[in-house]
Write an enzyme that holds these catalytic residues in place. Structure first.
Site, mmCIF file in Angstrom:
data_model
loop_
_atom_site.group_PDB
_atom_site.id
_atom_site.type_symbol
_atom_site.label_atom_id
_atom_site.label_comp_id
_atom_site.label_asym_id
_atom_site.label_seq_id
_atom_site.Cartn_x
_atom_site.Cartn_y
_atom_site.Cartn_z
ATOM 1 N N TYR A 131 -7.034 -29.372 -39.975
ATOM 2 C CA TYR A 131 -8.363 -29.684 -39.447
ATOM 3 C C TYR A 131 -9.379 -29.557 -40.572
ATOM 4 C CZ TYR A 131 -7.222 -29.476 -34.419
ATOM 5 O OH TYR A 131 -6.738 -29.717 -33.172
ATOM 6 N N ARG B 117 -13.381 -24.038 -34.369
ATOM 7 C CA ARG B 117 -14.842 -23.991 -34.277
ATOM 8 C C ARG B 117 -15.370 -22.554 -34.340
ATOM 9 N NH1 ARG B 117 -16.122 -27.578 -29.141
ATOM 10 N NH2 ARG B 117 -18.187 -26.669 -29.505
ATOM 11 N N ASP C 137 -11.549 -31.333 -28.385
ATOM 12 C CA ASP C 137 -12.696 -31.152 -27.477
ATOM 13 C C ASP C 137 -13.593 -32.388 -27.452
ATOM 14 O OD1 ASP C 137 -11.893 -28.577 -27.100
ATOM 15 O OD2 ASP C 137 -13.421 -27.677 -28.400
ATOM 16 N N ARG D 43 -4.907 -31.156 -27.775
ATOM 17 C CA ARG D 43 -6.187 -31.678 -27.300
ATOM 18 C C ARG D 43 -7.235 -31.593 -28.402
ATOM 19 N NH1 ARG D 43 -6.233 -27.725 -22.009
ATOM 20 N NH2 ARG D 43 -4.104 -28.239 -21.375
#
Lengths: 263, 263
Positions: free
Chosen positions: B110, B197, B52, B50
């Protein structure tokens, strides 16, 4: 006092630079309103030139006069807090009363960005013109040589009311390719209404092979808009930089960004 | 047949990757609907993981099974015409039935982008986290060394329902600075909910001097989310690449982009 202001904007959501009576969505209008609110005095903003609806700027320059004494740093901060997120004041500095953003300009640089492949990057989609058919850069570069120099560019402007003169000087046209992205950089003394977009449309047609590079001379000679190429869409266009004589350049003035020490 | 699909999206306007009952604005939901419409058969899309709400992707991978026989090129074209302009299908190819976008993934990359100065560029405003205070990159790089390796990252995840295991391996953390833009690249076996994050928020706090680089070891040890840094905002985050074993990589398959010869 006379103030010089450097502005960056994403033009996607606006009806161009110039203030208009029937819309609030112009860069000049929003800036004038914001500056006037901060100063408590109605000011008039003089831009280096207009940009069309949907055209972007990395370095638009304008100036305004006011009797209100301001802290430059505070005013730039307030403006950036007040302005929408797609307009930013990059620099603000006091300048000689004789400076005029349009009349003092000696050179401008524009860029026109093309995505020359199937799938354009979503992150740049508002700043690119997508054209799938492979462009022949050599042909485009050859054609651009005919455009450089002092010419009557009447074939390349869609002026509704003609300017006094349609003679302009293009100092350079550079075409760079990085991956699938092609950027055409134009430097010139000034550009007529829609001129960079029509030049880009014509160069694109040459890149597609539907015109010959050496057809440019006859096109300049003809002075007929309808013989030139299409007016390339606004989202690919960006006003990169406005050049002034040395005494007007920001390096000679206190600017906000210089206030912070680099470590 | 099993199909592997590579997707790029600007997540600004979406409620994240995962299909939800109470909103149409999810990437998975829009893709499933579009693919199902084209195939005339309801398919289910399996994502590599997933993302966000507000998080972007340059290389999300998913797969789906269908009995309908398709022309890959035509289907990719149709999808890109049907999808909104902020979602693009980069690649579509047939793949062995055993391939599963999440279970077959061996590594993910990422990136977290920070604008570390006063005025962020309007053109990238949706893809950056703006933080004015100067970040100490050396301290951040030192701290990142403590994070690389196999660790229990429970302190760095905001799982509401805990995963079976919160042990993950980070292969590398690279911090690059270009002008005023700082990008933190993470490569790892997999990442927990909000982990990138929270790692980024913690590294930012270290860059600000409010934590010491060597405090990371104790933080990992503690296994308490509330001791780690803030959860950095989603717009700075992008899923760059999902890695698979060689036999699943797109190079081994006919892909759309390869159809056009480069000149």
């Amino acid at each position: 006092m006379n103030y010089k202001i450097k502005i960056m904007y994403d033009g996607s959501a606006y009806n161009g630079w110039q203030r208009q009576k029937n819309t609030d969505k112009t860069i000049q209008g929003i800036l004038e309103t914001s500056i006037s609110l901060i100063l408590g005095e109605n000011i008039q903003l003089y831009g280096s030139g207009r940009t069309d609806a949907g055209v972007h700027a990395k370095g638009q320059i304008a100036n305004f006069h006011t009797k209100v004494v301001v802290s430059l740093k505070q005013m730039q901060n307030s403006l950036n807090l007040m302005l929408p997120e797609d307009i930013k004041v990059l620099q603000l500095n006091a300048i000689d009363a004789k400076f005029h953003a349009r009349r003092s300009a000696v050179k401008k640089r524009y860029s026109y960005s093309i995505w020359n492949s199937y799938i354009s990057p979503v992150f740049e989609r508002k700043y690119l013109y997508e054209r799938v058919e492979k462009l022949d850069l050599n042909a485009m570069r050859e054609a651009s040589k005919y455009l450089v120099g002092e010419h009557d560019f009447r074939s390349f402007c869609s002026n509704r009311t003609f300017e006094k003169s349609t003679i302009r000087t293009i100092y350079s046209i550079d075409i760079e390719k990085t991956g699938d992205k092609i950027v055409i950089f134009y430097e010139g003394s000034g550009f007529l209404y829609n001129m960079v977009r029509i030049l880009s449309g014509t160069l694109i047609e040459i890149g597609l092979g539907s015109r010959k590079p050496n057809s440019i001379s006859a096109l300049l000679e003809a002075k007929k808009r309808e013989l030139a190429g299409f007016c390339a869409p606004p989202q690919g266009l960006c006003l990169d930089h406005v050049f002034y004589e040395n005494q007007w350049e920001e390096e000679n003035n206190a600017i906000f960004r210089g206030d912070r020490e680099e470590s």
